[in-house]
Design a protein around this motif. Structure first.
Motif, PDB file in Angstrom:
ATOM      1  N   ASP A   2       0.654  -1.290  -0.051  1.00 19.15           N
ATOM      2  CA  ASP A   2      -0.025  -0.095  -0.055  1.00 19.15           C
ATOM      3  C   ASP A   2       0.840   1.282   0.179  1.00 19.15           C
ATOM      4  OD1 ASP A   2      -2.345  -1.298  -0.037  1.00 19.15           O
ATOM      5  OD2 ASP A   2      -3.037  -0.601   1.900  1.00 19.15           O
ATOM      6  N   LEU A   3       0.826   1.831  -1.174  1.00 20.42           N
ATOM      7  CA  LEU A   3       1.586   3.136  -1.175  1.00 20.42           C
ATOM      8  C   LEU A   3       1.078   4.531  -0.718  1.00 20.42           C
ATOM      9  CD1 LEU A   3       4.391   4.144  -2.442  1.00 20.42           C
ATOM     10  CD2 LEU A   3       3.324   4.213  -4.581  1.00 20.42           C
ATOM     11  N   ASP A   4       1.610   5.357  -0.262  1.00 22.62           N
ATOM     12  CA  ASP A   4       1.228   6.718   0.401  1.00 22.62           C
ATOM     13  C   ASP A   4       1.863   7.586  -0.500  1.00 22.62           C
ATOM     14  OD1 ASP A   4      -0.685   6.394   2.406  1.00 22.62           O
ATOM     15  OD2 ASP A   4       0.879   6.319   4.001  1.00 22.62           O
ATOM     16  N   LEU A   5       1.027   8.088  -1.325  1.00 23.09           N
ATOM     17  CA  LEU A   5       1.635   9.010  -2.376  1.00 23.09           C
ATOM     18  C   LEU A   5       1.928  10.378  -1.685  1.00 23.09           C
ATOM     19  CD1 LEU A   5      -0.398   8.680  -5.490  1.00 23.09           C
ATOM     20  CD2 LEU A   5       1.615   7.507  -5.141  1.00 23.09           C
ATOM     21  N   PRO A  48      -0.084  14.850  -6.175  1.00 21.60           N
ATOM     22  CA  PRO A  48       0.723  13.973  -5.797  1.00 21.60           C
ATOM     23  C   PRO A  48       2.013  13.807  -6.707  1.00 21.60           C
ATOM     24  CG  PRO A  48      -1.038  12.856  -6.764  1.00 21.60           C
ATOM     25  CD  PRO A  48      -1.340  14.469  -6.787  1.00 21.60           C
ATOM     26  N   ASP A  49       3.055  12.939  -6.328  1.00 21.43           N
ATOM     27  CA  ASP A  49       4.077  12.433  -7.046  1.00 21.43           C
ATOM     28  C   ASP A  49       3.399  11.223  -7.166  1.00 21.43           C
ATOM     29  OD1 ASP A  49       5.475  14.690  -7.096  1.00 21.43           O
ATOM     30  OD2 ASP A  49       6.855  14.079  -5.685  1.00 21.43           O
ATOM     31  N   LEU A  50       3.382  10.566  -8.881  1.00 25.10           N
ATOM     32  CA  LEU A  50       3.112   9.439  -8.957  1.00 25.10           C
ATOM     33  C   LEU A  50       4.141   8.161  -8.602  1.00 25.10           C
ATOM     34  CD1 LEU A  50       0.983  10.022 -12.228  1.00 25.10           C
ATOM     35  CD2 LEU A  50       0.164   9.904  -9.812  1.00 25.10           C
ATOM     36  N   ARG A  51       3.709   7.075  -8.406  1.00 23.25           N
ATOM     37  CA  ARG A  51       4.871   5.834  -7.969  1.00 23.25           C
ATOM     38  C   ARG A  51       6.092   5.897  -8.920  1.00 23.25           C
ATOM     39  NH1 ARG A  51       2.681   0.212  -8.600  1.00 23.25           N
ATOM     40  NH2 ARG A  51       1.285   0.754  -6.744  1.00 23.25           N
ATOM     41  N   GLY A  52       7.208   5.962  -8.413  1.00 19.26           N
ATOM     42  CA  GLY A  52       8.547   6.004  -9.102  1.00 19.26           C
ATOM     43  C   GLY A  52       8.952   7.324  -9.723  1.00 19.26           C
ATOM     44  N   MET A  53       8.183   8.290  -9.546  1.00 22.82           N
ATOM     45  CA  MET A  53       8.434   9.651 -10.089  1.00 22.82           C
ATOM     46  C   MET A  53       8.735  10.469  -8.830  1.00 22.82           C
ATOM     47  SD  MET A  53       6.848   9.892 -13.769  1.00 22.82           S
ATOM     48  CE  MET A  53       5.316   8.702 -13.495  1.00 22.82           C
ATOM     49  N   GLY A  54       9.420  11.787  -8.850  1.00 22.32           N
ATOM     50  CA  GLY A  54       9.403  12.868  -7.973  1.00 22.32           C
ATOM     51  C   GLY A  54      10.176  12.141  -6.747  1.00 22.32           C
ATOM     52  N   LYS A  55       9.408  12.379  -5.510  1.00 23.95           N
ATOM     53  CA  LYS A  55       9.723  11.640  -4.405  1.00 23.95           C
ATOM     54  C   LYS A  55       9.040  10.478  -3.986  1.00 23.95           C
ATOM     55  CE  LYS A  55      11.736  15.794  -1.831  1.00 23.95           C
ATOM     56  NZ  LYS A  55      11.205  16.919  -2.272  1.00 23.95           N
ATOM     57  N   ALA A  56       8.094   9.779  -4.808  1.00 20.54           N
ATOM     58  CA  ALA A  56       7.603   8.650  -4.486  1.00 20.54           C
ATOM     59  C   ALA A  56       8.027   7.345  -4.833  1.00 20.54           C
ATOM     60  CB  ALA A  56       6.095   8.420  -5.352  1.00 20.54           C
ATOM     61  N   PRO A  57       8.109   6.705  -3.810  1.00 21.14           N
ATOM     62  CA  PRO A  57       8.864   5.279  -3.966  1.00 21.14           C
ATOM     63  C   PRO A  57       8.045   4.437  -5.025  1.00 21.14           C
ATOM     64  CG  PRO A  57       7.583   5.165  -1.794  1.00 21.14           C
ATOM     65  CD  PRO A  57       7.350   6.642  -2.629  1.00 21.14           C
ATOM     66  N   LEU A  58       8.587   3.327  -5.268  1.00 18.40           N
ATOM     67  CA  LEU A  58       7.968   2.618  -6.469  1.00 18.40           C
ATOM     68  C   LEU A  58       7.914   1.063  -5.904  1.00 18.40           C
ATOM     69  CD1 LEU A  58       7.442   1.993  -9.352  1.00 18.40           C
ATOM     70  CD2 LEU A  58       9.632   1.212  -9.812  1.00 18.40           C
ATOM     71  N   GLY A  66      -4.016   0.522 -13.833  1.00 17.87           N
ATOM     72  CA  GLY A  66      -4.720   0.019 -12.538  1.00 17.87           C
ATOM     73  C   GLY A  66      -3.843   0.340 -11.186  1.00 17.87           C
ATOM     74  N   ALA A  67      -2.739  -0.051 -11.325  1.00 23.17           N
ATOM     75  CA  ALA A  67      -1.853   0.255 -10.049  1.00 23.17           C
ATOM     76  C   ALA A  67      -1.716   1.600  -9.751  1.00 23.17           C
ATOM     77  CB  ALA A  67      -0.569  -0.450 -10.102  1.00 23.17           C
ATOM     78  N   TYR A  68      -1.523   2.536 -10.440  1.00 23.44           N
ATOM     79  CA  TYR A  68      -1.473   3.889 -10.474  1.00 23.44           C
ATOM     80  C   TYR A  68      -2.940   4.543  -9.838  1.00 23.44           C
ATOM     81  CZ  TYR A  68       2.858   4.118 -13.000  1.00 23.44           C
ATOM     82  OH  TYR A  68       4.324   4.176 -13.548  1.00 23.44           O
ATOM     83  N   ALA A  69      -3.849   3.987 -10.508  1.00 27.48           N
ATOM     84  CA  ALA A  69      -5.234   4.492 -10.213  1.00 27.48           C
ATOM     85  C   ALA A  69      -5.505   3.995  -8.534  1.00 27.48           C
ATOM     86  CB  ALA A  69      -6.309   3.771 -11.051  1.00 27.48           C
ATOM     87  N   GLY A  70      -5.085   2.648  -8.475  1.00 24.74           N
ATOM     88  CA  GLY A  70      -5.347   2.344  -7.028  1.00 24.74           C
ATOM     89  C   GLY A  70      -4.686   3.309  -5.902  1.00 24.74           C
ATOM     90  N   ASP A  71      -3.497   3.770  -6.293  1.00 18.47           N
ATOM     91  CA  ASP A  71      -2.617   4.818  -5.606  1.00 18.47           C
ATOM     92  C   ASP A  71      -3.602   6.012  -5.248  1.00 18.47           C
ATOM     93  OD1 ASP A  71      -0.609   2.995  -5.581  1.00 18.47           O
ATOM     94  OD2 ASP A  71       0.648   4.157  -7.177  1.00 18.47           O
TER      95      ASP A  71
END
Ligand code: MLT
Length: 254
Positions: A2-5, A48-58, A66-71
């Motif tokens: 579960d990723l917190d953006l 937000p920063d999306l997963r793997g970009m900016g400061k967001a972990p991947l 679908g995974a980005y939409a879940g975030d």
């Protein structure tokens, strides 16, 4: 996982909520001008920063929209936001379509900025595969070399865009390129959207050209199409014009 953006949250807490979804390979800073304008107009604006970009972990795994939409849906839930409008730039637009398909009841409006409703062509997918190889070999600088000249007319005037690109991790870029290559078409999705839709495009956009914007506007009931001067990254290159169009669109959100 579960990723917190990581995200910014501006404007009155009880204002109508707008989520700003950035493009590839960028981060939330591309929306700085529009976020300020929308917050000043009384909206609660999350970027937000999306997963793997900016400061967001991947998280591990293959990239899917679908995974980005879940975030994004988790971000709204954790911020206590039930209904929200989405503004998506380019890849952020592809993502906004996916959120709209998954949770149409939560959407109050859609702003589609320099994006397109068609899926990738076979040629486009080959280009993504080639860029994945280059990024794996050369790192994030390959993203700057491949993408920056298509983003803005005078890259030297926008060092912050180059810096945002360089914050993208190699695996974050691969994940995003895989997700974009595998995404489905969204023009059909647009025919079912019944909330206010704004379509914005740069007159010289080489990535998502004005024809693609017209196709989205035609597919949507009552969409407003605004063409502004510039290439792909109009929220930076034509910041005032894009902010004005978005503030007007946002005034009609319910
Ligand atoms: C973006 O700006 O998000 C990407 O260039 C979109 C794409 O490559 O299709």
């Amino acid at each position: 996982m579960d990723l917190d953006l990581p995200h910014t949250d501006h404007g009155p807490r009880d204002g109508p909520a707008i989520l700003l979804l950035h493009g590839f390979p960028l981060d939330h800073t591309m929306w700085a001008h529009q976020a300020r304008a929308l917050a000043a107009a009384g909206h609660r604006v999350l970027a937000p920063d999306l997963r793997g970009m900016g400061k967001a972990p991947l998280p591990r795994g293959t990239g899917t929209m679908g995974a980005y939409a879940g975030d994004v849906l988790r971000l709204a839930d954790r911020a206590g936001i039930r209904r929200f409008a989405l503004a998506g730039f380019s890849m952020g637009g592809y993502l906004a379509f996916e959120v709209a398909r998954r949770a149409p009841e939560r959407l109050t409006g859609l702003a589609l900025v320099d994006t397109r409703g068609e899926p990738d062509s076979p040629e486009g997918r080959k280009g993504r595969a080639a860029l994945i190889e280059r990024v794996r070999a050369e790192g994030a600088q390959a993203l700057v070399d491949a993408m920056l000249p298509k983003m803005v007319q005078s890259p030297g005037d926008h060092p912050e865009v180059r810096e945002a690109m360089l914050r993208t991790s190699v695996e974050g870029a691969v994940h995003a390129l895989e997700a974009m290559a595998a995404r489905e078409g969204s023009l059909e999705t647009l025919t079912k959207i019944a909330v206010p839709v704004l379509v914005v495009v740069g007159s010289e956009d080489p990535i998502t050209p004005p024809e693609a914007a017209r196709a989205m506007a035609q597919a949507t009931r009552g969409a407003r199409l605004v063409v502004v001067p510039g290439m792909h990254l109009t929220p930076v290159e034509s910041a005032d014009a894009v902010a004005a169009a978005m503030v007007e669109w946002a005034a009609g959100l319910r």
